[in-house]
Design a protein around this motif. Structure first.
Motif, PDB file in Angstrom:
ATOM      1  N   ILE A 108      -8.778   6.359  -1.572  1.00 32.06           N
ATOM      2  CA  ILE A 108      -9.973   5.563  -1.253  1.00 32.06           C
ATOM      3  C   ILE A 108     -10.734   6.173  -0.080  1.00 32.06           C
ATOM      4  CG2 ILE A 108      -9.059   3.383  -2.118  1.00 32.06           C
ATOM      5  CD1 ILE A 108      -9.118   3.860   1.593  1.00 32.06           C
ATOM      6  N   LEU A 126       0.815  -1.216   0.000  1.00 31.45           N
ATOM      7  CA  LEU A 126       0.000   0.000   0.000  1.00 31.45           C
ATOM      8  C   LEU A 126       0.847   1.264   0.000  1.00 31.45           C
ATOM      9  CD1 LEU A 126      -2.841  -1.087   2.466  1.00 31.45           C
ATOM     10  CD2 LEU A 126      -2.989  -0.856  -0.016  1.00 31.45           C
ATOM     11  N   LYS A 148      -9.851  -1.892  -3.291  1.00 33.54           N
ATOM     12  CA  LYS A 148      -8.822  -1.026  -2.705  1.00 33.54           C
ATOM     13  C   LYS A 148      -9.181  -0.641  -1.261  1.00 33.54           C
ATOM     14  CE  LYS A 148      -7.676   0.989  -7.214  1.00 33.54           C
ATOM     15  NZ  LYS A 148      -7.748   2.219  -8.040  1.00 33.54           N
ATOM     16  N   PHE A 176      -3.324   4.457  -3.098  1.00 30.88           N
ATOM     17  CA  PHE A 176      -4.678   4.505  -3.634  1.00 30.88           C
ATOM     18  C   PHE A 176      -5.467   5.596  -2.924  1.00 30.88           C
ATOM     19  CE2 PHE A 176      -4.052  -0.282  -4.194  1.00 30.88           C
ATOM     20  CZ  PHE A 176      -3.683  -0.150  -5.529  1.00 30.88           C
ATOM     21  N   ASP A 217     -12.488   0.637  -6.530  1.00 30.16           N
ATOM     22  CA  ASP A 217     -12.435   1.187  -5.179  1.00 30.16           C
ATOM     23  C   ASP A 217     -12.903   0.197  -4.115  1.00 30.16           C
ATOM     24  OD1 ASP A 217     -11.466   3.523  -6.186  1.00 30.16           O
ATOM     25  OD2 ASP A 217     -13.379   4.601  -6.109  1.00 30.16           O
ATOM     26  N   HIS A 229      -7.235  -1.585   2.465  1.00 31.15           N
ATOM     27  CA  HIS A 229      -6.919  -0.610   3.510  1.00 31.15           C
ATOM     28  C   HIS A 229      -7.572  -0.996   4.833  1.00 31.15           C
ATOM     29  CE1 HIS A 229      -4.642   2.826   1.819  1.00 31.15           C
ATOM     30  NE2 HIS A 229      -5.085   2.348   0.667  1.00 31.15           N
ATOM     31  N   SER A 284      -7.358  -5.024  -7.936  1.00 26.21           N
ATOM     32  CA  SER A 284      -7.659  -3.598  -7.780  1.00 26.21           C
ATOM     33  C   SER A 284      -8.202  -3.014  -9.072  1.00 26.21           C
ATOM     34  CB  SER A 284      -6.396  -2.835  -7.348  1.00 26.21           C
ATOM     35  OG  SER A 284      -5.947  -3.272  -6.089  1.00 26.21           O
TER      36      SER A 284
END
Length: 277
Positions: free
Chosen positions: A110, A103, A169, A108, A166, A173, A161
């Motif tokens: 998000i 990450l 993603k 990303f 999203d 997270h 992804s």
């Protein structure tokens, strides 16, 4: 039933726990609701058979056309032989540290979402090719070459992804953020399930004695009595107000047979389900 610590179960005693691990899991008999302490996040790329996983908040069924990304923690695994004589899935375990590395490398944008215990993946030609590439390299070779294994890990995350956008993603997270389970939410999710008290306690990450003590503090009743009464009250509403037959009710509210349900119903309400309908 003993608790299976996974992936430690697949790691030779002489070796230290890795940050990533690839394992081929095969079975020739059904495995029903085994208690699993999943110590790392895990991809399960199902190839042959069917899988059901009970989490604290919910349960999910997975078939051979799907794969599942599962968070670490306690869960109940059911793995079933389908049309063939074997159950087979390719497992890819990874730590939060490895996920953070990914990450940090791929930033990303998000929106944070509530942490879910799983993410369902629909298998396609690319995923099949990815699984075949892992097999072609070999698990032992991948374990000896951490950089290559990270590249393969990076590859599947970037592909998913792109495929799911999203949604995926945000899910990645969510895996690196801690979130406390809400006891009452877990209880209510399993109100009408056929799970035993000890199985619900396990999903709450508690011993049975701790679970019962915590339950009584929350509900002022023992879990056995509380579940029993709530399920029968639900059954009475379904039979009396919605005209559902007793033979269609008992499984829905967690009873295993009609006779036991009818006896319990009459003991509580003084009338049989048949007389009420």
């Amino acid at each position: 039933m003993p608790i299976e610590n996974i992936p430690d179960l697949f790691i030779p005693e002489a070796k230290t726990s890795p940050e990533m691990l690839v394992h081929d899991f095969r079975m020739t008999t059904d495995n029903v609701k085994s208690k699993v302490n999943l110590q790392m996040h895990m991809f399960s790329f199902l190839q042959i058979g069917r899988k059901q996983v009970h989490f604290a908040e919910t349960a999910i069924d997975v078939n051979k056309n799907q794969s599942i990304l599962t968070t670490k923690g306690n869960c109940l695994w059911t793995e079933l032989i389908d049309t063939g004589k074997i159950y087979y899935c390719k497992l890819l375990f990874f730590s939060e540290q490895i996920l953070k590395k990914f990450l940090e490398k791929h930033s990303f944008s998000i929106k944070q979402q509530k942490r879910s215990p799983y993410y369902i993946i629909e298998n396609d030609d690319y995923i099949t090719a990815f699984i075949n590439s892992l097999s072609a390299i070999g698990n032992e070779a991948l374990m000896k070459n951490e950089e290559l294994l990270f590249v393969k890990f990076e590859e599947i995350l970037l592909y998913l992804s792109q495929k799911y956008g999203d949604s995926f993603k945000s899910y990645l997270h969510s895996l690196i953020y801690k979130e406390n389970s809400h006891f009452r939410e877990i209880i209510e999710q399993h109100l009408y399930s056929n799970l035993k008290i000890e199985e619900i306690a396990f999903l709450c990450n508690m011993s049975v004695s701790t679970f019962k003590r915590h339950f009584k503090n929350e509900y002022a009743e023992s879990p056995g009595k509380w579940f029993h009464n709530k399920r029968l009250e639900k059954a009475k509403i379904l039979i009396e107000q919605e005209r559902v037959k007793a033979s269609d009710v008992y499984l829905e509210i967690g009873y295993k047979n009609l006779s036991n349900f009818s006896t319990a119903f009459k003991n509580k309400f003084g009338i049989s389900p048949k007389e009420l309908s």
